[in-house]
Design a protein around this motif. Structure first.
Motif, PDB file in Angstrom:
ATOM      1  N   SER A 187      73.744  30.236  38.583  1.00 55.13           N
ATOM      2  CA  SER A 187      73.285  28.861  38.829  1.00 55.13           C
ATOM      3  C   SER A 187      72.448  28.745  40.104  1.00 55.13           C
ATOM      4  CB  SER A 187      74.478  27.909  38.886  1.00 55.13           C
ATOM      5  OG  SER A 187      75.131  28.019  40.132  1.00 55.13           O
ATOM      6  N   CYS A 188      72.266  29.848  40.818  1.00 53.12           N
ATOM      7  CA  CYS A 188      71.522  29.781  42.082  1.00 53.12           C
ATOM      8  C   CYS A 188      70.180  30.480  41.963  1.00 53.12           C
ATOM      9  CB  CYS A 188      72.330  30.440  43.199  1.00 53.12           C
ATOM     10  SG  CYS A 188      73.767  29.460  43.658  1.00 53.12           S
TER      11      CYS A 188
ATOM     12  N   PRO B  82      82.434  25.077  42.656  1.00 49.95           N
ATOM     13  CA  PRO B  82      81.200  24.450  43.146  1.00 49.95           C
ATOM     14  C   PRO B  82      80.019  24.671  42.193  1.00 49.95           C
ATOM     15  CG  PRO B  82      82.332  25.480  44.973  1.00 49.95           C
ATOM     16  CD  PRO B  82      83.075  25.893  43.718  1.00 49.95           C
ATOM     17  N   ALA B  83      80.035  25.770  41.476  1.00 53.26           N
ATOM     18  CA  ALA B  83      78.933  26.056  40.544  1.00 53.26           C
ATOM     19  C   ALA B  83      78.886  25.052  39.396  1.00 53.26           C
ATOM     20  CB  ALA B  83      79.083  27.470  39.985  1.00 53.26           C
ATOM     21  N   GLU B  84      80.019  24.424  39.090  1.00 55.39           N
ATOM     22  CA  GLU B  84      80.079  23.525  37.926  1.00 55.39           C
ATOM     23  C   GLU B  84      79.636  22.112  38.238  1.00 55.39           C
ATOM     24  OE1 GLU B  84      83.754  23.581  35.733  1.00 55.39           O
ATOM     25  OE2 GLU B  84      84.174  25.604  36.458  1.00 55.39           O
ATOM     26  N   PHE B  85      79.626  21.751  39.526  1.00 53.79           N
ATOM     27  CA  PHE B  85      79.381  20.353  39.889  1.00 53.79           C
ATOM     28  C   PHE B  85      78.047  20.189  40.592  1.00 53.79           C
ATOM     29  CE2 PHE B  85      83.911  20.662  39.358  1.00 53.79           C
ATOM     30  CZ  PHE B  85      84.254  19.474  38.751  1.00 53.79           C
TER      31      PHE B  85
ATOM     32  N   LYS C  41      80.693  41.252  42.763  1.00 53.83           N
ATOM     33  CA  LYS C  41      80.887  39.800  42.669  1.00 53.83           C
ATOM     34  C   LYS C  41      79.994  39.099  41.648  1.00 53.83           C
ATOM     35  CE  LYS C  41      84.465  39.742  44.996  1.00 53.83           C
ATOM     36  NZ  LYS C  41      84.572  41.201  44.769  1.00 53.83           N
ATOM     37  N   PRO C  42      78.721  39.494  41.479  1.00 52.62           N
ATOM     38  CA  PRO C  42      77.927  38.806  40.446  1.00 52.62           C
ATOM     39  C   PRO C  42      78.536  38.938  39.058  1.00 52.62           C
ATOM     40  CG  PRO C  42      76.489  40.044  41.918  1.00 52.62           C
ATOM     41  CD  PRO C  42      77.907  40.445  42.260  1.00 52.62           C
ATOM     42  N   LEU C  43      79.196  40.062  38.795  1.00 51.19           N
ATOM     43  CA  LEU C  43      79.794  40.267  37.475  1.00 51.19           C
ATOM     44  C   LEU C  43      81.087  39.489  37.328  1.00 51.19           C
ATOM     45  CD1 LEU C  43      79.238  44.129  37.119  1.00 51.19           C
ATOM     46  CD2 LEU C  43      77.738  42.234  36.426  1.00 51.19           C
ATOM     47  N   LYS C  44      81.791  39.258  38.447  1.00 53.08           N
ATOM     48  CA  LYS C  44      83.086  38.572  38.372  1.00 53.08           C
ATOM     49  C   LYS C  44      82.948  37.051  38.424  1.00 53.08           C
ATOM     50  CE  LYS C  44      86.694  40.565  40.145  1.00 53.08           C
ATOM     51  NZ  LYS C  44      87.657  41.214  41.076  1.00 53.08           N
ATOM     52  N   TYR C  45      81.883  36.560  39.055  1.00 55.67           N
ATOM     53  CA  TYR C  45      81.653  35.109  39.173  1.00 55.67           C
ATOM     54  C   TYR C  45      80.254  34.783  38.664  1.00 55.67           C
ATOM     55  CZ  TYR C  45      85.765  35.552  42.079  1.00 55.67           C
ATOM     56  OH  TYR C  45      87.028  35.836  42.533  1.00 55.67           O
ATOM     57  N   PRO C  46      79.995  35.091  37.392  1.00 50.91           N
ATOM     58  CA  PRO C  46      78.616  34.990  36.890  1.00 50.91           C
ATOM     59  C   PRO C  46      78.046  33.576  36.945  1.00 50.91           C
ATOM     60  CG  PRO C  46      80.161  35.408  35.083  1.00 50.91           C
ATOM     61  CD  PRO C  46      80.920  35.588  36.371  1.00 50.91           C
ATOM     62  N   LEU C  47      78.883  32.550  36.730  1.00 50.91           N
ATOM     63  CA  LEU C  47      78.338  31.188  36.712  1.00 50.91           C
ATOM     64  C   LEU C  47      77.720  30.847  38.063  1.00 50.91           C
ATOM     65  CD1 LEU C  47      77.893  28.546  35.174  1.00 50.91           C
ATOM     66  CD2 LEU C  47      80.100  27.760  36.054  1.00 50.91           C
TER      67      LEU C  47
ATOM     68  N   ARG D 137      69.707  25.140  44.524  1.00 47.92           N
ATOM     69  CA  ARG D 137      71.051  25.702  44.640  1.00 47.92           C
ATOM     70  C   ARG D 137      70.934  27.130  45.145  1.00 47.92           C
ATOM     71  NH1 ARG D 137      74.836  23.056  41.422  1.00 47.92           N
ATOM     72  NH2 ARG D 137      75.896  24.907  40.699  1.00 47.92           N
ATOM     73  N   TRP D 138      71.519  27.365  46.308  1.00 47.11           N
ATOM     74  CA  TRP D 138      71.461  28.682  46.928  1.00 47.11           C
ATOM     75  C   TRP D 138      72.877  29.152  47.210  1.00 47.11           C
ATOM     76  CZ3 TRP D 138      67.452  27.811  51.462  1.00 47.11           C
ATOM     77  CH2 TRP D 138      66.194  27.529  50.917  1.00 47.11           C
ATOM     78  N   MET D 139      73.031  30.468  47.317  1.00 47.19           N
ATOM     79  CA  MET D 139      74.334  30.978  47.717  1.00 47.19           C
ATOM     80  C   MET D 139      74.187  32.150  48.666  1.00 47.19           C
ATOM     81  SD  MET D 139      75.825  33.194  44.544  1.00 47.19           S
ATOM     82  CE  MET D 139      77.181  33.720  45.612  1.00 47.19           C
TER      83      MET D 139
END
Ligand code: MG
Ligand code: ZN
Length: 229
Positions: free
Chosen positions: A162-163, A130-133, A152-158, A140-142
């Protein structure tokens, strides 16, 4: 071969961007502000929306609900008398694990854009694509729940990068999980120093007023119950 693969992926994202811009133009024309709300499955997107919208007096809000299958979340939100449109990626879009601009475009004719000022797009639960599209959103919020872990921020940085807002949900679970809010915020700072954060428990209501105000705007906070816009 490798280069060709990269070009195809770039082409798909370029096409997505073009459609996202068309969506954005439609939203702007109707003066609808759009939030793309993302998270892992089960972080509490729907529950936090319920908590905000159950006291959304006078705010004209619609929800576009993205799920692989079914309408469980859309059914819940419909009970709050907000217009909800469901997109199922399975079978219409091959069971994709994210929303893209084309899927959102396909739903625009069903959205009552003239009757709402805010559209929340609840994306498919997933911390990766979802971060790519982009889908035509303004914001953009999460949501990241403490049950998912502080790394998690380190494992899914994109996704985290992006939020502009990260809601840390389920803080009522803090006594029961190995999660340091301080370490989570430090990890977030490393990938996205600009990110705003709100700590919430949809269960106990802690932080919910701040979340509601952030979603619905400062005007919503002081508005008397039952007043219309
Ligand atoms: Mg949901
Ligand atoms: Zn996906």
């Amino acid at each position: 071969m490798h280069r060709t693969t990269v070009k195809v992926a770039d082409g798909a994202l370029d096409a997505n961007q073009t459609i996202a811009e068309a969506n954005r133009a439609d939203f702007d024309r109707a003066s609808v502000s759009v939030v793309n709300l993302m998270s892992a499955p089960g972080a509490g997107k729907t529950r936090l929306l319920e908590r905000a919208l159950e006291r959304a007096e006078g705010n004209r809000v619609g929800v576009l609900e993205g799920d692989v299958r079914g309408s469980l979340d859309a059914d819940r939100l419909s009970l709050l008398h907000v217009p909800v449109v469901q997109i199922n990626t399975d079978p219409a879009f091959g069971g994709e694990c994210h929303l893209d601009a084309n899927m959102v475009r396909s739903a625009i004719p069903d959205l009552p854009l003239d009757e709402i000022d805010l559209l929340v797009i609840e994306n498919v639960g997933n911390l990766v694509c979802p971060a790519e599209f982009r889908v035509g959103e303004h914001r953009r919020w999460m949501i990241s729940s403490v049950a998912e872990g502080e790394d998690k921020p380190l494992k899914y940085p994109l996704m985290f990068r992006s939020c502009e807002l990260v809601v840390v949900n389920k803080i009522d679970l803090l006594p029961h999980v190995d999660f340091s809010v301080e370490r989570f915020l430090a990890n977030l700072e490393r990938v996205n120093p600009e990110a705003e954060t709100i700590l919430t428990s949809a269960r106990t209501g802690e932080g919910i007023d701040a979340w509601r105000e952030r979603l619905l705007g400062p005007a919503a906070a002081g508005r008397p119950a039952g007043a219309s816009a």
